[in-house]
Scaffold this active site. Structure first.
Site, PDB file in Angstrom:
ATOM      1  CD  GLU A  10     101.276  56.928  -0.401  1.00 40.31           C
ATOM      2  OE1 GLU A  10     101.132  55.817   0.138  1.00 40.31           O
ATOM      3  OE2 GLU A  10     100.490  57.862  -0.211  1.00 40.31           O
ATOM      4  CD  GLU A  12      97.243  58.495  -3.309  1.00 38.31           C
ATOM      5  OE1 GLU A  12      96.926  58.208  -2.133  1.00 38.31           O
ATOM      6  OE2 GLU A  12      97.878  57.728  -4.047  1.00 38.31           O
ATOM      7  CG  HIS A  44      99.626  52.864  -6.569  1.00 42.55           C
ATOM      8  ND1 HIS A  44      99.159  54.153  -6.650  1.00 42.55           N
ATOM      9  CD2 HIS A  44      99.294  52.455  -5.324  1.00 42.55           C
ATOM     10  CE1 HIS A  44      98.555  54.499  -5.518  1.00 42.55           C
ATOM     11  NE2 HIS A  44      98.624  53.479  -4.683  1.00 42.55           N
ATOM     12  NE  ARG A  72      99.028  59.173  -8.799  1.00 42.59           N
ATOM     13  CZ  ARG A  72      99.177  58.743  -7.562  1.00 42.59           C
ATOM     14  NH1 ARG A  72      98.445  59.262  -6.579  1.00 42.59           N
ATOM     15  NH2 ARG A  72     100.055  57.810  -7.278  1.00 42.59           N
ATOM     16  CG  ASN A  90     100.191  60.492  -2.658  1.00 47.03           C
ATOM     17  OD1 ASN A  90     100.120  61.268  -3.605  1.00 47.03           O
ATOM     18  ND2 ASN A  90     100.355  59.192  -2.811  1.00 47.03           N
ATOM     19  CE1 TYR A 133      94.373  59.573   1.610  1.00 45.39           C
ATOM     20  CE2 TYR A 133      96.702  59.519   1.047  1.00 45.39           C
ATOM     21  CZ  TYR A 133      95.381  59.302   0.703  1.00 45.39           C
ATOM     22  OH  TYR A 133      95.065  58.849  -0.536  1.00 45.39           O
TER      23      TYR A 133
HETATM   24  C1  GBH Z   1      97.623  55.973  -0.030  1.00 48.44           C
HETATM   25  O1  GBH Z   1      98.499  55.618   1.007  1.00 48.44           O
HETATM   26  C2  GBH Z   1      97.801  55.024  -1.167  1.00 48.44           C
HETATM   27  O2  GBH Z   1      98.615  55.600  -2.182  1.00 48.44           O
HETATM   28  C3  GBH Z   1      96.505  54.538  -1.754  1.00 48.44           C
HETATM   29  O3  GBH Z   1      96.750  53.424  -2.574  1.00 48.44           O
HETATM   30  C4  GBH Z   1      95.528  54.244  -0.672  1.00 48.44           C
HETATM   31  O4  GBH Z   1      94.350  53.655  -1.164  1.00 48.44           O
HETATM   32  C5  GBH Z   1      95.199  55.533   0.026  1.00 48.44           C
HETATM   33  O5  GBH Z   1      96.363  56.147   0.498  1.00 48.44           O
HETATM   34  C6  GBH Z   1      94.257  55.380   1.210  1.00 48.44           C
HETATM   35  O6  GBH Z   1      94.837  54.589   2.200  1.00 48.44           O
HETATM   36  O7  GBH Z   1      96.716  57.323  11.368  1.00 48.44           O
HETATM   37  O8  GBH Z   1      98.501  55.942  12.256  1.00 48.44           O
HETATM   38  O9  GBH Z   1      96.677  54.907  11.098  1.00 48.44           O
HETATM   39  C7  GBH Z   1      98.266  56.308   2.202  1.00 48.44           C
HETATM   40  C8  GBH Z   1      99.348  56.133   3.209  1.00 48.44           C
HETATM   41  C9  GBH Z   1      99.596  55.366   5.461  1.00 48.44           C
HETATM   42  C10 GBH Z   1      98.474  57.422   5.025  1.00 48.44           C
HETATM   43  C11 GBH Z   1      98.940  55.240   6.796  1.00 48.44           C
HETATM   44  C12 GBH Z   1      97.787  57.325   6.350  1.00 48.44           C
HETATM   45  C13 GBH Z   1      97.686  56.351   8.517  1.00 48.44           C
HETATM   46  C14 GBH Z   1      98.492  56.231   9.750  1.00 48.44           C
HETATM   47  N1  GBH Z   1      98.797  56.114   4.536  1.00 48.44           N
HETATM   48  N2  GBH Z   1      98.542  56.547   7.315  1.00 48.44           N
HETATM   49  S1  GBH Z   1      97.536  56.094  11.211  1.00 48.44           S
END
Ligand code: GBH
Length: 452
Positions: A170, A366, A125, A81, A292, A294
Site C-alpha cells: 500500500e 488483504e 510494510h 503472507r 487490499n 476494505y
Molecule cells: C491495511 O491498510 C494495512 O495494510 C494493514 O497493515 C492494516 O492493519 C489493515 O489494513 C487494517 O487497517 O472509512 O474513511 O475511515 C488499510 C488501509 C485505510 C483502508 C483507511 C480503510 C478507512 C477509511 N485503510 N480506510 S475510513
C-alpha cells in the site's frame, strides 16, 4: 450465539490460493533485536497512537513464530503472507546485515515449508529504517536504490524457498497517511508535497522487481490498497471531487504500474530528471497484482467553510478539493468502516474496464475487519459475504487467483494501537496467549470441505 444458516459455500477453483496476512511491525516485537524504524520514533511521541501503546513487544511473534506457523498450518490455508522488517535485516538500511535478523526469516521460511505452507514475503510494510528516514526517507530518491539493495539481500537468503513475492504494501496509504496527513509514521503533513514519496516508492518497487528477478525470483507482485469511489451525488462538483479522490487513491498507483504512465497532470509534479525512464522501471511487467480491499469511499465537493471533514479518523485540512462522506445504510465494523461486499466485484469490474489486457492475474492480498470477541459471528458474516461476492466476480470472468485474510492474529493496528482487533486468532496482549476465534474455526471448516 448460534451461527445463522447460510446457503452452501460456493466452490472456488481447485488451485485458488487461500492465505492469511500479517506484517512485521504489527506482530514481531523484539524491537531491541533490530534497528529502529520510523514507527518506533512515531509511537514514542505522545498522542500519535490512540491507546499510547508501541509495538516494542507486539505479539512477540519473533520469539513465538513456531506457535503462529502451527496456527496457520492447522487453519488449512495454502499460503502465509508476512513482511520482512527492513531494519531487522539491515539496521541502518544499507551496508551491514544483522545476521540474527536474517536468520529469523530463514527459520520462519523453513518452518512454513515444513508445515506445507507457502511463504509469501512482502519486502516493505511501512517500517522504513530510521537511519534511512534521517537521510530523507521516501522523499529522497536514493531510498529507492537502497530498497533494491535490501531486496537483493533478502532474495539471496530465502529466495531458494520463496516462490511468490510482494515488493510493497500500500504505497497509497503510506503516502497519504504517513506523508500527506501525518496520521502514520513518519508523521509528515505535506499534503500534495507528499507526491515525491509516492514516486520514490513506485520507483523502489520497480528497482526491486529487477533486483529480485536478477536473483532468480519469479512470481512477483505488489499489494495495493484499492476501493471504488462513490460520488456523494450526481452534481458536477461532487462527481469532479470524487474523480479527483479516485485519481489520488487508485489511479496514481495503478496507472504507472500497469500502463506505464501517471494520470494526466500528475507526472509533471513528480521529482524526476527523466520521467520516461523512471516509468519504464516502475512498469516492469508484473506476474500478478495484489489488491487490499476494505471498503468503498464516498466523496463529495469540499464542505462549506468551517465544517470539518474526517478521513480515517483525521480531520482533513480545509484546502483539500474533496471531502469524504459517511456511507449510510450498511453495517459497520468496530472501526466504523462500512461493510459492503458488493463493492469488491464493483472494484474488479472497474479494473477490468480500465486496464483490460494490461491487467495481470489478481490476488486479494488483504480483506478483513475489526470486531471484538471470541464468538465473532460478525467477522464470519464479513468474510462469508466478501467471498461470495468474489466468487460471483470469478463467475463473470474476473481473473482472481487467491484471497488472503487480514489478519492471522490480533496485532498492533498502527495509530489505533491494540484497540482494533483484526485477527482470526485472539491475542491477549498481557499474556501473549493465542485463542482461535469462531471465525478461525469457520474458515478451517470451509476450507476443509473443499478438499477431498
Ligand atoms: C491495511 O491498510 C494495512 O495494510 C494493514 O497493515 C492494516 O492493519 C489493515 O489494513 C487494517 O487497517 O472509512 O474513511 O475511515 C488499510 C488501509 C485505510 C483502508 C483507511 C480503510 C478507512 C477509511 N485503510 N480506510 S475510513
Amino acid at each position: 450465539s448460534a451461527a445463522p444458516a447460510r446457503p452452501p459455500f460456493p466452490e472456488f477453483p481447485r488451485d485458488f490460493l487461500w492465505g492469511v496476512s500479517t506484517s512485521a511491525h504489527q506482530i514481531e516485537g523484539a524491537a531491541d533485536e533490530r534497528g529502529a524504524s520510523v514507527w518506533d520514533a512515531f509511537t514514542a511521541v505522545p498522542g500519535n497512537v490512540k491507546d499510547g501503546s508501541t509495538a516494542a513487544v507486539a505479539c512477540d511473534h519473533y520469539h513465538r513464530y513456531r506457535e503462529d506457523v502451527a496456527l496457520v498450518r492447522d487453519l488449512g490455508v495454502d499460503a502465509y503472507r508476512f513482511s520482512v522488517s527492513w531494519p531487522r535485516v539491515l539496521p541502518t538500511g544499507a551496508g551491514a546485515v544483522n545476521p540474527a535478523g536474517l536468520d529469523f526469516y530463514d527459520r520462519l521460511v523453513d518452518e512454513l515449508c515444513a508445515a506445507g505452507v507457502r511463504p509469501v514475503p512482502t519486502l516493505f510494510h511501512w517500517d522504513t529504517p530510521l537511519v534511512v528516514q534521517q537521510a530523507g526517507g521516501w522523499l529522497n530518491r536514493r531510498t529507492a536504490e537502497k530498497f533494491a539493495e535490501y531486496a537483493a539481500v533478502v532474495a539471496a537468503r530465502i529466495g531458494d524457498r520463496v516462490t511468490k513475492w510482494i515488493t510493497l504494501n500500500e504505497p497509497a496509504e503510506h503516502t497519504l497517511l504517513g506523508h500527506a496527513l501525518g496520521q502514520h509514521a513518519p508523521g509528515e503533513r505535506l499534503l500534495f508535497d507528499a507526491l515525491p514519496a509516492a514516486h520514490h516508492q513506485l520507483l523502489a518497487h520497480g528497482l526491486a522487481v529487477r533486483a529480485l528477478r536478477a536473483a532468480g525470483a519469479r512470481d512477483i507482485g505488489i499489494a495495493n490498497s484499492h476501493g471504488p469511489t462513490w460520488p456523494a451525488s450526481g452534481a458536477e462538483d461532487d462527481t469532479a471531487a470524487a474523480d479527483f479522490y479516485d485519481l489520488l487513491l487508485n489511479r496514481l498507483f495503478a496507472d504507472p504500474l500497469l500502463l506505464g504512465a501517471y494520470p494526466e497532470g500528475i507526472g509533471e509534479l513528480m521529482p524526476s530528471r527523466d520521467l520516461a525512464a523512471d516509468l519504464k522501471v516502475i512498469s516492469e511487467p508484473l506476474d500478478w497484482y495484489g489488491i487490499n480491499f476494505y471498503q468503498p469511499t464516498k466523496v463529495g465537493a469540499p464542505l462549506p467553510e468551517g465544517t470539518a471533514a474526517e478521513f480515517a479518523g483525521v480531520t482533513l485540512p480545509p484546502e483539500l478539493p474533496f471531502s469524504p462522506r459517511p456511507i449510510d445504510g450498511y453495517p459497520v465494523t468496530a472501526f466504523g468502516w462500512p461493510v459492503v461486499p458488493d463493492a469488491l466485484p464493483e472494484l474488479l469490474a472497474v479494473f477490468r474496464d480500465r486496464y483490460g489486457d494490461r491487467l495481470p492475474p489478481l490476488v486479494i492480498t488483504e480483506n478483513g475487519c475489526s470486531y471484538d470477541g471470541l464468538d465473532d459471528q460478525d467477522r464470519i458474516a464479513y468474510l462469508d459475504g466478501h467471498l461470495r461476492a468474489l466468487h460471483g466476480a470469478l463467475e463473470s470472468g474476473a481473473d482472481v487467483r487467491g484471497y488472503f485474510v487480514w489478519s492471522l492474529i490480533d496485532n498492533f493496528e498502527w495509530a489505533e494501537g491494540y484497540r482494533q482487533r483484526f485477527g482470526l486468532v485472539h491475542v491477549d496482549h498481557a499474556t501473549q496467549v493465542r485463542t482461535p476465534k469462531a471465525s478461525y474455526h469457520w474458515l478451517r471448516e470451509t476450507l476443509r470441505a473443499r478438499r477431498p
